[in-house]
Design a protein around this motif. Structure first.
Motif, short mmCIF file in Angstrom:
data_model
loop_
_atom_site.label_atom_id
_atom_site.label_comp_id
_atom_site.label_asym_id
_atom_site.label_seq_id
_atom_site.Cartn_x
_atom_site.Cartn_y
_atom_site.Cartn_z
N LEU A 170 0.81 -1.22 0.00
CA LEU A 170 0.00 0.00 0.00
C LEU A 170 0.84 1.26 0.00
CD1 LEU A 170 -2.56 -1.32 2.60
CD2 LEU A 170 -2.99 -1.00 0.15
N ASP A 171 2.04 1.17 0.55
CA ASP A 171 2.88 2.37 0.62
C ASP A 171 4.32 1.97 0.89
OD1 ASP A 171 3.42 5.11 0.56
OD2 ASP A 171 3.25 5.29 2.74
N ILE A 172 5.25 2.62 0.24
CA ILE A 172 6.66 2.61 0.63
C ILE A 172 7.07 4.06 0.72
CG2 ILE A 172 9.02 1.94 0.05
CD1 ILE A 172 7.91 -0.41 -1.51
N GLU A 193 9.80 -4.80 -5.03
CA GLU A 193 9.17 -3.50 -5.24
C GLU A 193 10.08 -2.36 -4.80
OE1 GLU A 193 6.16 -0.83 -6.48
OE2 GLU A 193 6.68 -2.92 -6.96
N VAL A 194 10.81 -2.56 -3.72
CA VAL A 194 11.80 -1.55 -3.31
C VAL A 194 12.81 -1.33 -4.42
CG1 VAL A 194 13.71 -1.10 -1.71
CG2 VAL A 194 11.51 -1.87 -0.81
N LYS A 195 13.30 -2.42 -5.00
CA LYS A 195 14.28 -2.30 -6.08
C LYS A 195 13.66 -1.69 -7.34
CE LYS A 195 17.72 -3.87 -3.78
NZ LYS A 195 18.74 -2.89 -3.34
N ARG A 196 12.43 -2.10 -7.66
CA ARG A 196 11.77 -1.58 -8.87
C ARG A 196 11.62 -0.06 -8.80
NH1 ARG A 196 7.22 0.20 -10.94
NH2 ARG A 196 6.20 0.29 -8.91
N ARG A 197 11.36 0.46 -7.60
CA ARG A 197 11.18 1.90 -7.44
C ARG A 197 12.52 2.64 -7.36
NH1 ARG A 197 5.94 2.95 -3.47
NH2 ARG A 197 4.65 1.21 -4.23
N LEU A 202 17.13 2.01 0.75
CA LEU A 202 16.30 1.23 1.66
C LEU A 202 16.68 -0.25 1.60
CD1 LEU A 202 12.71 2.62 0.91
CD2 LEU A 202 14.34 3.43 2.63
N TRP A 203 16.73 -0.89 2.76
CA TRP A 203 16.87 -2.34 2.85
C TRP A 203 15.64 -2.92 3.52
CZ3 TRP A 203 22.23 -4.44 4.84
CH2 TRP A 203 23.24 -4.14 3.91
#
Length: 612
Positions: A170-172, A193-197, A202-203
């Motif tokens: 829902l949110d990063i 998703e962290v990597k895609r964005r 961020l880890w």
């Protein structure tokens, strides 16, 4: 359900399915699956099954109730559990039963599976359960293997599978390093998703295998291996459907402005995940390892990229080095020179994690002789050893060097200590899997040791103790005595927190062999009582052991359980939500033989339920 494809190399990707894997792990996962299937000897049943029914609910009433729920949620989202039970594989696991069953395969099974798609639909399911007094058992993704998988504690409960349709990130928030997720979000999915964005600052923190639910792992107080490894400690904010179908948000989420998940007001948007406590009593704890509510959203802190990292491993030659090692580790861990919840593993795990079956080394009965293990490990890149410590140092090079020099000086106080040179290790060496996990990158290599025996399943003994050499030695001696008694190989590892350590003993058994299942359970039940006599309690356990372990926390005539039961009766007056989970039984089940203990035998069924 397990996937219909039977190709031994097929593994679902995240792009295909919420429960899939990142493309970067595809080849590794395909190899792991093929290997797992190569040591599977069971023949899967094709016989049609009749569904079981919830206790105290007539078949006619249940059929009427299921039809009503199908009308509410859609026929595709309510399924009877009347198909053959297929165990599948980790990435294509069943939600019809526990694929790593330690009782008979058909013992802990749901009557039906329900797939809500929103918090509102979870409320509908809960209202329905109260109307018909049908027990429900929620799961996030059902991948807590070794602890019960997707099985309900009460046979015939309706399984509420949250993950299939509630799997949104829902949110990063890249500014305050937080995220907000639904139950079907895996560590694989969050990492991807962290990597895609492009949020390289961020880890995430991941457990040994990254396919499980972030929410499911956290509310069951699971751990990972970065400095953010205590997942419950870094969560912030829950949305919970109570057993009476009301919805609450905890902490700062109780402020009306924060109840818009993606509020256009950035100040309101941040607060729920930035501060866990809010005002008044801190209620989050009662939704951890309990049956007091269904968590539908959870916030989580993400770790800042530390600007560099360096894995290290040391081997130690003798069994008796353990006492000195733990005494060395304690002050280093408390002072955060040892920065993560690293692992001190026994040599047998260095062999088991290679993925070769036990029969490669030994075909005899009873526990594998230790000299055979030493001979096997001496032929590997690690060389002969009895203990191996996997750790990681974080930060820029000069910071890492400062800490690593201290660690090196301390570990070399143990005669014969050796630091492993990573440049000598092949790319598929287990060291590199630990390197990934401790740097927040999910992996699948940990699956290998489950194939130690054919049709491999595992179940864990996990007592908590102070970080003291005497405690470590006592626990290992106790575990070894019981393993020798029941003819089981001892696979121990110490996971050291800041001021406590967990001894994790994995019992690997052939799930198709009733005698080996019984030996595993008998050994576990004996160790639980042995540990309790010394004052050690487990932190987490399998469904069938929950009553016994809850019973060991019995100070002051069981005052804690009496308190838990008061909460259960107040929050869940009809006793519909996950009865028996963590040893907490609703009033209608109590005193009717539902508890499973060392004395009760291994039937999960009681004598019905009290009339309402």
């Amino acid at each position: 359900m397990a996937d219909s494809k039977d190709d031994s190399t097929y593994v679902p990707l995240l792009s295909e399915r919420y429960s899939g894997i990142p493309e970067s792990l595809l080849e590794k996962a395909q190899q792991a699956k093929a290997h797992a299937l190569s040591v599977t000897t069971e023949t899967q049943s094709t016989k049609q099954r009749s569904p079981v029914y919830p206790p105290g609910v007539e078949r006619r009433v249940f059929d009427e109730a299921v039809n009503e729920l199908r009308d509410q949620l859609g026929a595709d989202h309510v399924t009877l559990n009347n198909q053959p039970l297929k165990d599948g594989w980790y990435m294509e696991h069943p939600n019809t039963h526990d694929m790593m069953y330690v009782l008979d395969q058909d013992e802990l099974v749901p009557s039906a599976m329900v797939y809500p798609g929103s918090t509102e639909e979870v409320q509908q399911v809960v209202r329905w359960a109260n109307k018909y007094h049908i027990p429900i058992f929620p799961i996030s993704m059902g991948r807590n293997f070794g602890y019960g998988g997707a099985a309900p504690r009460v046979r015939g409960s309706v399984l509420v599978d949250l993950g299939r349709r509630m799997n949104k990130i829902l949110d990063i928030n890249p500014d305050d390093y937080t995220c907000l997720v639904e139950p079907g979000v895996s560590f694989f999915a969050l990492y991807d998703e962290v990597k895609r964005r492009g949020y390289n600052h961020l880890w995430i923190d991941t457990p040994d295998v990254g396919g499980g639910s972030v929410i499911g792992n956290t509310v069951d107080r699971g751990v990972g291996y970065t400095p953010y490894g205590d997942h419950w400690a870094v969560h912030s904010g829950l949305e919970v459907v109570l057993p009476t179908a009301e919805v609450i948000r905890t902490g700062m989420g109780a402020l009306p402005g924060n109840n818009t998940v993606l509020s256009t007001n950035p100040f309101l948007r941040m607060q729920w995940q930035a501060f866990p406590y809010g005002f008044g009593p801190y209620s989050d704890g009662i939704f951890s390892q309990s049956n007091y509510g269904i968590v539908t959203k959870m916030g989580m802190a993400l770790m800042p990229n530390p600007g560099g990292f360096e894995s290290f491993a040391y081997t130690f030659p003798k069994e008796e080095d353990l006492t000195q090692l733990i005494e060395i580790i304690r002050p280093l861990r408390i002072s955060n020179i040892l920065e993560n919840a690293a692992q001190l593993r026994h040599v047998i795990q260095s062999i088991a994690v290679l993925g070769k079956p036990r029969s490669t080394y030994y075909k005899g009965e009873g526990a594998i002789p230790i000299d055979i293990i030493h001979k096997a490990v001496s032929e590997t890149a690690l060389g002969d050893h009895t203990w191996i410590y996997f750790g990681m140092s974080y930060g820029p090079p000069h910071i890492r060097k400062y800490k690593l020099d201290i660690i090196d000086a301390e570990f070399n106080k143990v005669p014969g200590a050796q630091r492993i040179d990573p440049t000598t290790l092949s790319p598929d060496e287990y060291f590199w899997a630990r390197d990934k996990i401790a740097s927040g990158t999910p992996d699948v290599q940990e699956l290998r040791w489950v194939q130690w025996v054919p049709n491999g399943a595992h179940i864990a003994f996990s007592p908590v103790s102070p970080i003291r050499g005497a405690d470590a030695t006592r626990l290992i001696e106790m575990a070894r005595r019981r393993h020798d008694e029941f003819g089981i190989d001892l696979l121990p590892a110490f996971i050291v927190g800041l001021r406590e350590m967990h001894l994790i003993v994995e019992i690997v058994f052939d799930r198709t062999d009733g005698a080996r299942r019984k030996a595993a359970l008998d050994c576990l039940r004996a160790m639980i009582d042995d540990a309790a006599a010394y004052g050690y309690g487990e932190y987490r356990t399998h469904l069938v052991l929950m009553d016994q372990i809850a019973g060991t926390y019995n100070w002051n005539d069981g005052a804690l359980m009496k308190f838990n039961e008061k909460l259960k009766d107040a929050l869940d007056p009809n006793g519909i939500l996950a009865p028996g989970r963590c040893g907490i039984w609703p009033r209608k089940y109590r005193g009717r033989g539902w508890e499973m203990t060392r004395e009760s035998g291994e039937s999960s069924q009681g004598n019905g339920v009290a009339a309402d």
